[in-house]
Write an enzyme that holds these catalytic residues in place. Structure first.
Site, PDB file in Angstrom:
ATOM      1  N   GLY A  58      -4.714  -3.136  -5.368  1.00 59.44           N
ATOM      2  CA  GLY A  58      -3.884  -4.192  -5.931  1.00 59.44           C
ATOM      3  C   GLY A  58      -2.737  -3.673  -6.782  1.00 59.44           C
ATOM      4  O   GLY A  58      -2.477  -4.195  -7.863  1.00 59.44           O
ATOM      5  N   TYR A  74      11.305   6.539   0.073  1.00 60.13           N
ATOM      6  CA  TYR A  74      10.746   6.843  -1.239  1.00 60.13           C
ATOM      7  C   TYR A  74      11.592   7.909  -1.923  1.00 60.13           C
ATOM      8  O   TYR A  74      11.536   9.089  -1.586  1.00 60.13           O
ATOM      9  CB  TYR A  74       9.300   7.316  -1.117  1.00 60.13           C
ATOM     10  N   PHE A  80      -6.748  -3.208 -10.029  1.00 66.44           N
ATOM     11  CA  PHE A  80      -8.197  -3.009 -10.090  1.00 66.44           C
ATOM     12  C   PHE A  80      -8.581  -1.672 -10.708  1.00 66.44           C
ATOM     13  O   PHE A  80      -9.764  -1.408 -10.939  1.00 66.44           O
ATOM     14  CB  PHE A  80      -8.814  -3.164  -8.701  1.00 66.44           C
ATOM     15  N   SER A 117      -1.923  -0.212  -0.890  1.00 69.25           N
ATOM     16  CA  SER A 117      -2.227  -0.925  -2.145  1.00 69.25           C
ATOM     17  C   SER A 117      -3.634  -1.508  -2.141  1.00 69.25           C
ATOM     18  O   SER A 117      -3.829  -2.670  -2.496  1.00 69.25           O
ATOM     19  CB  SER A 117      -1.194  -2.027  -2.407  1.00 69.25           C
TER      20      SER A 117
END
Length: 345
Positions: free
Chosen positions: A210, A61, A214, A207
């Protein structure tokens, strides 16, 4: 904020974490440009104060910058209250992100992560993606040495197939498997999750909202910057989003009746899957953090669970969860040759 998040045992080797974690990737990487470091440190402190002490990051990341951020947030006496999970296994080579799991790379990655995080031991160290060129027994064998040396406490796997999980677990007990699991990503339920439960391995859904769907619904795509990887996700493409919009609207209607937000309803559904899992929703806003914590108070009946599952069944959702090149690195393709994650899709 007073501490409201309880604790749980993740896996069967003794790791204790908060019942909800915090995915930190989006603070530095993948979801648009990096966010303000000061703001993200404040958010992390807010999470810890509320009891969300299970922080998830990776050397990929940034790369590297997210681990540095977590290290800065842990200054000042918070380290002892926090469980740090980081990952290795995806590496930049000539501008491409490739999977790597040989022993020398495992060790070098661990040493580098410890330095960036500025800690002496990683609580949970994941194999981020499985290197099909190296036997998983070899990769885990090196991780076992790192445990013996006190550099890591527990081993995890991410996007691992059932056979890979079993082989790894035979070398050294695996504490947790990280996988994508949400209302509209349920393909791991029959094989991966049942394998984890058979072996007493904790489950860490990433996640769980989603990839933000959502939380914001179809309008989410309007906020995607040019370097937001979600622009490549098939589910967010116009031809699929037009259909998937109906899923969000149905969840939102049900949430209104429940007196909660659609994101809380979707996250509550994940929490209700069992007491052996810890979802790690990510956010860059304190108000969203507080809302995610609020999902722990949303109670669902079996009838409501079934209704949600019918709204977002596997047959209803249109589009894959990743672009083709990324899908090749997920557990379903565990036996395919290694490819670049940035390979043209």
């Amino acid at each position: 904020m007073p501490q409201v998040v309880s604790r749980m045992k993740l896996g069967s080797q003794g790791l204790e974490v908060s019942t909800q974690g915090l995915g930190c990737m989006g603070m530095s990487f993948s979801y648009g440009p990096p966010k303000s470091e000061d703001d993200m440190v404040e958010l992390i402190h807010q999470a810890i104060n509320s009891g969300v002490t299970f922080l998830d990051t990776s050397d990929a990341y940034g790369p590297h910058t997210n681990e540095i951020l977590i290290g800065k947030a842990l200054k000042g006496g918070t380290r002892e209250n926090v469980q740090v999970a980081t990952k290795f296994g995806v590496n930049f080579v000539n501008g491409h992100l490739v999977v790597q799991g040989d022993p020398a790379y495992v060790r070098a990655s661990c040493e580098a992560s410890l330095k960036r995080l500025d800690i002496v031991c990683i609580d949970l160290y994941y194999v981020h993606r499985i290197d099909t060129r190296v036997a998983i027994e070899v990769t885990v064998g090196e991780l076992k040495k790192l445990i013996d040396e006190g550099k890591i406490k527990y081993i995890g796997l991410s996007e691992a197939s059932p056979s890979t999980i079993r082989r790894a677990h035979a070398v050294h007990p695996i504490t947790a498997v990280q996988l994508e699991w949400s209302l509209w990503t349920r393909d791991s339920e029959e094989e991966v999750i049942t394998t984890c439960r058979e072996l007493g391995i904790g489950i860490v859904p990433f996640s769980p909202l989603g990839k933000g769907f959502f939380a914001s619904g179809p309008k989410l795509v309007e906020s995607f910057t040019k370097n937001d990887f979600r622009r490549t996700v098939p589910r967010f493409q116009p031809e699929n989003l037009k259909h998937n919009r109906n899923i969000y609207e149905s969840v939102n209607t049900m949430a209104i009746k429940k007196g909660c937000s659609p994101s809380q309803l979707a996250l509550a559904w994940v929490h209700h899957q069992g007491n052996d899992l810890c979802p790690i929703p990510g956010t860059t806003k304190i108000k969203n953090l507080n809302q995610n914590v609020g999902a722990l108070s949303v109670k669902l009946t079996r009838k409501e669970m079934a209704e949600l599952e019918s709204i977002a069944s596997v047959e209803v959702v249109k589009g894959d969860r990743y672009a083709p090149a990324f899908m090749k690195q997920t557990w379903k393709y565990a036996n395919t040759p290694p490819v670049s994650l940035w390979e043209a899709s």
